[in-house]
Write a protein that holds these residues in place. Structure first.
Motif, mmCIF file in Angstrom:
data_model
loop_
_atom_site.group_PDB
_atom_site.id
_atom_site.type_symbol
_atom_site.label_atom_id
_atom_site.label_comp_id
_atom_site.label_asym_id
_atom_site.label_seq_id
_atom_site.Cartn_x
_atom_site.Cartn_y
_atom_site.Cartn_z
ATOM 1 N N ASN A 182 0.745 -1.179 0.066
ATOM 2 C CA ASN A 182 -0.066 0.004 0.026
ATOM 3 C C ASN A 182 0.839 1.165 -0.036
ATOM 4 O O ASN A 182 0.527 2.362 -0.556
ATOM 5 C CB ASN A 182 -1.034 0.035 1.319
ATOM 6 N N ASP A 183 2.240 1.105 0.564
ATOM 7 C CA ASP A 183 2.870 2.342 0.562
ATOM 8 C C ASP A 183 3.768 2.506 -0.593
ATOM 9 O O ASP A 183 4.651 3.396 -0.492
ATOM 10 C CB ASP A 183 3.660 2.352 2.038
ATOM 11 N N PHE A 184 3.961 1.770 -1.505
ATOM 12 C CA PHE A 184 4.460 1.842 -2.856
ATOM 13 C C PHE A 184 3.809 2.948 -3.556
ATOM 14 O O PHE A 184 2.682 3.140 -3.737
ATOM 15 C CB PHE A 184 4.530 0.472 -3.705
ATOM 16 N N LYS A 185 4.781 3.955 -4.199
ATOM 17 C CA LYS A 185 4.456 5.249 -4.722
ATOM 18 C C LYS A 185 3.547 5.060 -5.784
ATOM 19 O O LYS A 185 2.585 6.087 -5.809
ATOM 20 C CB LYS A 185 5.807 5.995 -4.961
ATOM 21 N N LEU A 186 3.697 3.883 -6.520
ATOM 22 C CA LEU A 186 2.630 3.912 -7.762
ATOM 23 C C LEU A 186 2.070 2.555 -7.555
ATOM 24 O O LEU A 186 2.716 1.737 -7.171
ATOM 25 C CB LEU A 186 3.766 4.054 -9.117
#
Ligand SMILES: [Zn+2]
Length: 257
Positions: A182-186
């Motif tokens: 969920n915290d991956f930017k894309l």
């Protein structure tokens, strides 16, 4: 509501067996202890099969499966059907599709895969070992520790690890699915699209460049050409490292510097 039946059933089996995980305990012995006979034989068109006989069952795992981690996942998945779905059907045959197509299958298959993940890589044992920065070496170490395939280990890391990561499955040069923490930017790579140019995966499939054991720097805009966030951040980059999981398929891992 999220269905946690598979996870809960796996925790129950471990508790009843008095073990925290399967690092020092054979999965085959565990299955036998639960009342199912395990055999390894070549099967056409399926990875595993279970045939019920009253309270007992015979589980067959395809002996031709290439790696031990994969065989263990199939066995754990069939154990889930034994523990959870005994009353539903007299026989199950599991092919590559039901086991691997993580997105589009029925409730029972999802439950069985959740069960397999939890029993092979219990959250309480796995999570403390996957904190800190992502690396493929870490995934390999975890895969050796829990005797799980790199694919299953990577997806478990994605769920329980502490570092943003993306995992893209590419077959014959076409992206089949992509999953991100969920915290991956894309977050979006379209399924069934051609792998984008200027990526490690593209070079492997279309330029026949062998895979490296080291990550390489790639620009985010190359992997995510349509993402509006990148319009003003064209210098964003991350690491990409691919590994082969079949003769015509790789998993590409994407993570920050
Ligand atoms: Zn199944």
């Amino acid at each position: 509501m999220i269905n946690r039946n598979g996870t809960i059933a796996a925790i129950k089996v471990l508790n009843e067996s008095g073990i925290p995980d399967l690092r020092d305990f054979s999965l085959d012995d565990l299955v036998f202890g639960r009342g199912a006979v395990v055999q390894y034989e070549p099967i056409e068109g399926a990875e595993g099969r279970i045939v019920f006989d009253g309270e007992d069952a015979i589980i067959t795992v395809n002996a031709n499966l290439e790696n031990i981690g994969k065989k263990r996942f199939v066995l754990a998945h069939e154990l889930a059907h034994f523990e959870m779905h005994k009353n539903l059907l007299p026989a199950f045959a599991d092919d590559d599709k039901t086991l691997n197509d993580w997105h589009t299958k029925g409730e029972h298959e999802l439950e069985a895969n959740d069960f397999a993940k939890e029993i092979l890589m219990p959250e309480n044992s796995f999570k403390p070992l996957c904190q800190g920065k992502f690396s493929m070496q870490l995934i390999k170490t975890l895969s050796d520790t829990f005797q799980t395939s790199l694919t299953a280990t990577l997806l478990r890391y994605k769920d329980l690890g502490s570092f943003p990561v993306g995992v893209v499955y590419i077959e014959k040069g076409i992206v089949r699915w992509a999953q991100f923490t969920n915290d991956f930017k894309l977050q979006f790579i379209p399924n069934n699209s051609k792998v984008p140019v200027n990526t490690v995966a593209y070079d492997f499939f279309y330029n026949k460049i062998p895979l490296s054991n080291e990550p390489e720097k790639v620009y985010a805009i190359d992997w995510f050409p349509n993402d509006f966030k990148l319009k003003y951040n064209q210098d964003w980059s991350f690491n990409e490292q691919c590994f082969r999981i079949k003769s015509d398929a790789v998993l590409s891992c994407l993570w920050g510097q």
